[in-house]
Design a protein around this motif. Structure first.
Motif, PDB file in Angstrom:
ATOM      1  N   THR A   1       0.867  -1.179   0.000  1.00  0.00           N
ATOM      2  CA  THR A   1       0.000   0.000   0.000  1.00  0.00           C
ATOM      3  C   THR A   1       0.901   1.224   0.000  1.00  0.00           C
ATOM      4  O   THR A   1       1.864   1.300   0.772  1.00  0.00           O
ATOM      5  CB  THR A   1      -0.929  -0.001   1.225  1.00  0.00           C
ATOM      6  N   PHE A   2       0.571   2.185  -0.860  1.00  0.00           N
ATOM      7  CA  PHE A   2       1.374   3.389  -1.021  1.00  0.00           C
ATOM      8  C   PHE A   2       0.550   4.606  -0.633  1.00  0.00           C
ATOM      9  O   PHE A   2      -0.584   4.770  -1.083  1.00  0.00           O
ATOM     10  CB  PHE A   2       1.858   3.519  -2.463  1.00  0.00           C
ATOM     11  N   THR A   3       1.133   5.455   0.211  1.00  0.00           N
ATOM     12  CA  THR A   3       0.505   6.712   0.599  1.00  0.00           C
ATOM     13  C   THR A   3       1.101   7.804  -0.278  1.00  0.00           C
ATOM     14  O   THR A   3       2.325   7.902  -0.411  1.00  0.00           O
ATOM     15  CB  THR A   3       0.781   7.027   2.080  1.00  0.00           C
ATOM     16  N   VAL A   4       0.232   8.615  -0.876  1.00  0.00           N
ATOM     17  CA  VAL A   4       0.669   9.667  -1.793  1.00  0.00           C
ATOM     18  C   VAL A   4       0.310  11.019  -1.171  1.00  0.00           C
ATOM     19  O   VAL A   4      -0.832  11.240  -0.766  1.00  0.00           O
ATOM     20  CB  VAL A   4       0.002   9.520  -3.174  1.00  0.00           C
ATOM     21  N   THR A   5       1.298  11.915  -1.079  1.00  0.00           N
ATOM     22  CA  THR A   5       1.083  13.241  -0.515  1.00  0.00           C
ATOM     23  C   THR A   5       1.755  14.295  -1.393  1.00  0.00           C
ATOM     24  O   THR A   5       2.608  13.974  -2.224  1.00  0.00           O
ATOM     25  CB  THR A   5       1.647  13.360   0.913  1.00  0.00           C
ATOM     26  N   VAL A   6       1.366  15.535  -1.190  1.00  0.00           N
ATOM     27  CA  VAL A   6       1.981  16.668  -1.877  1.00  0.00           C
ATOM     28  C   VAL A   6       2.736  17.489  -0.842  1.00  0.00           C
ATOM     29  O   VAL A   6       2.191  17.806   0.222  1.00  0.00           O
ATOM     30  CB  VAL A   6       0.917  17.537  -2.576  1.00  0.00           C
ATOM     31  N   ALA A   7       3.992  17.824  -1.138  1.00  0.00           N
ATOM     32  CA  ALA A   7       4.818  18.635  -0.248  1.00  0.00           C
ATOM     33  C   ALA A   7       5.301  19.863  -1.010  1.00  0.00           C
ATOM     34  O   ALA A   7       6.341  19.824  -1.671  1.00  0.00           O
ATOM     35  CB  ALA A   7       6.003  17.826   0.270  1.00  0.00           C
ATOM     36  N   PRO A   8       4.528  20.974  -0.952  1.00  0.00           N
ATOM     37  CA  PRO A   8       4.975  22.183  -1.635  1.00  0.00           C
ATOM     38  C   PRO A   8       6.213  22.768  -0.958  1.00  0.00           C
ATOM     39  O   PRO A   8       6.378  22.638   0.258  1.00  0.00           O
ATOM     40  CB  PRO A   8       3.786  23.137  -1.519  1.00  0.00           C
ATOM     41  N   ARG A   9       7.076  23.383  -1.763  1.00  0.00           N
ATOM     42  CA  ARG A   9       8.266  24.022  -1.189  1.00  0.00           C
ATOM     43  C   ARG A   9       7.848  25.178  -0.290  1.00  0.00           C
ATOM     44  O   ARG A   9       8.412  25.384   0.774  1.00  0.00           O
ATOM     45  CB  ARG A   9       9.205  24.500  -2.294  1.00  0.00           C
ATOM     46  N   LYS A  10       6.845  25.939  -0.731  1.00  0.00           N
ATOM     47  CA  LYS A  10       6.252  26.965   0.133  1.00  0.00           C
ATOM     48  C   LYS A  10       4.783  27.097  -0.222  1.00  0.00           C
ATOM     49  O   LYS A  10       4.388  26.883  -1.366  1.00  0.00           O
ATOM     50  CB  LYS A  10       6.980  28.300   0.046  1.00  0.00           C
ATOM     51  N   GLN A  11       3.974  27.410   0.766  1.00  0.00           N
ATOM     52  CA  GLN A  11       2.540  27.558   0.556  1.00  0.00           C
ATOM     53  C   GLN A  11       2.262  28.869  -0.168  1.00  0.00           C
ATOM     54  O   GLN A  11       2.764  29.912   0.229  1.00  0.00           O
ATOM     55  CB  GLN A  11       1.797  27.546   1.900  1.00  0.00           C
ATOM     56  N   LEU A  12       1.468  28.795  -1.225  1.00  0.00           N
ATOM     57  CA  LEU A  12       1.021  29.982  -1.942  1.00  0.00           C
ATOM     58  C   LEU A  12      -0.490  30.039  -1.803  1.00  0.00           C
ATOM     59  O   LEU A  12      -1.175  29.069  -2.133  1.00  0.00           O
ATOM     60  CB  LEU A  12       1.429  29.912  -3.419  1.00  0.00           C
ATOM     61  N   PRO A  13      -1.044  31.145  -1.308  1.00  0.00           N
ATOM     62  CA  PRO A  13      -2.470  31.208  -0.971  1.00  0.00           C
ATOM     63  C   PRO A  13      -3.432  30.848  -2.098  1.00  0.00           C
ATOM     64  O   PRO A  13      -4.455  30.238  -1.849  1.00  0.00           O
ATOM     65  CB  PRO A  13      -2.677  32.654  -0.534  1.00  0.00           C
ATOM     66  N   SER A  14      -3.126  31.184  -3.340  1.00  0.00           N
ATOM     67  CA  SER A  14      -4.102  30.922  -4.401  1.00  0.00           C
ATOM     68  C   SER A  14      -3.750  29.712  -5.268  1.00  0.00           C
ATOM     69  O   SER A  14      -4.452  29.409  -6.216  1.00  0.00           O
ATOM     70  CB  SER A  14      -4.278  32.156  -5.282  1.00  0.00           C
ATOM     71  N   VAL A  15      -2.667  29.007  -4.936  1.00  0.00           N
ATOM     72  CA  VAL A  15      -2.258  27.834  -5.720  1.00  0.00           C
ATOM     73  C   VAL A  15      -2.519  26.571  -4.904  1.00  0.00           C
ATOM     74  O   VAL A  15      -2.135  26.477  -3.741  1.00  0.00           O
ATOM     75  CB  VAL A  15      -0.769  27.907  -6.110  1.00  0.00           C
ATOM     76  N   ALA A  16      -3.185  25.614  -5.526  1.00  0.00           N
ATOM     77  CA  ALA A  16      -3.462  24.333  -4.869  1.00  0.00           C
ATOM     78  C   ALA A  16      -2.936  23.194  -5.737  1.00  0.00           C
ATOM     79  O   ALA A  16      -3.041  23.243  -6.964  1.00  0.00           O
ATOM     80  CB  ALA A  16      -4.958  24.165  -4.643  1.00  0.00           C
ATOM     81  N   VAL A  17      -2.362  22.206  -5.102  1.00  0.00           N
ATOM     82  CA  VAL A  17      -1.954  20.970  -5.776  1.00  0.00           C
ATOM     83  C   VAL A  17      -2.687  19.848  -5.060  1.00  0.00           C
ATOM     84  O   VAL A  17      -2.522  19.663  -3.855  1.00  0.00           O
ATOM     85  CB  VAL A  17      -0.425  20.765  -5.738  1.00  0.00           C
ATOM     86  N   GLU A  18      -3.522  19.117  -5.815  1.00  0.00           N
ATOM     87  CA  GLU A  18      -4.383  18.098  -5.226  1.00  0.00           C
ATOM     88  C   GLU A  18      -4.182  16.756  -5.922  1.00  0.00           C
ATOM     89  O   GLU A  18      -3.747  16.696  -7.070  1.00  0.00           O
ATOM     90  CB  GLU A  18      -5.845  18.529  -5.357  1.00  0.00           C
TER      91      GLU A  18
END
Length: 170
Positions: free
Chosen positions: A87-104
């Motif tokens: 079983t593989f868990t997949v996550t997103v780790a942005p380098r820095k949070q940007l208020p209007s940009v989402a990665v889903e």
């Protein structure tokens, strides 16, 4: 080149890139973007012992208008090259949070049998004004081994600076 050889080369490339050790700063401590660092420093031992991989090895959402909105999806194929189900868990780790940009992600957990594969869809969206580079890693963690692999992603939302010498930051 025969099709089988091309597939072998792509598997080797994904193992080498996916298992690289992430690099987030230069030797003097300056921050490095995913576009400049890629997946990081090659870790051959990790590549040789990896039981899973991801393709493509990176995701580019390209150069975008900072004042426009957009939504784009790209697939990441996860393959279990191990001899047991995992079983593989997949996550997103942005380098820095940007208020209007989402990665889903469309899935945050997948179970695959030996030699099984599936796709996870990564969607980046911009809902408003942003003038920055959006980058980071899609991380995939194996429950069996506790090891993870990374797929770097990026998009730029910058207006080019132009001076008397020409374009500075396109």
């Amino acid at each position: 080149m025969e099709e089988g050889h091309r597939e072998d080369i792509e598997e080797i490339k994904s193992l080498l890139v996916n298992t690289a050790d992430p690099v987030t700063a230069s030797e003097d401590g300056a921050e490095i973007s995913a576009q400049n660092a890629g997946a990081g420093r090659m870790n051959v031992l990790a590549a040789l012992t990896a039981t899973f991989r991801a393709e493509p090895v990176s995701l580019s959402f390209g150069a975008r208008a900072p004042r426009g909105t957009f939504r784009e999806s790209q697939p990441v194929k996860i393959t279990n090259a191990g001899s047991a189900s995992d079983t593989f868990t997949v996550t997103v780790a942005p380098r820095k949070q940007l208020p209007s940009v989402a990665v889903e992600l469309d899935q945050t957990s997948v179970t695959l049998g030996p030699n099984g594969s599936t796709q996870v869809t990564v969607t980046m969206s911009n809902s408003g004004l942003v003038q920055a580079v959006a980058d980071g890693m899609v991380r995939i963690l194996s429950r069996n081994t506790g090891k993870s692999i990374n797929v770097p992603y990026w998009a730029t939302f910058l207006v080019p600076d132009v001076n008397s010498s020409g374009v500075v930051n396109a």
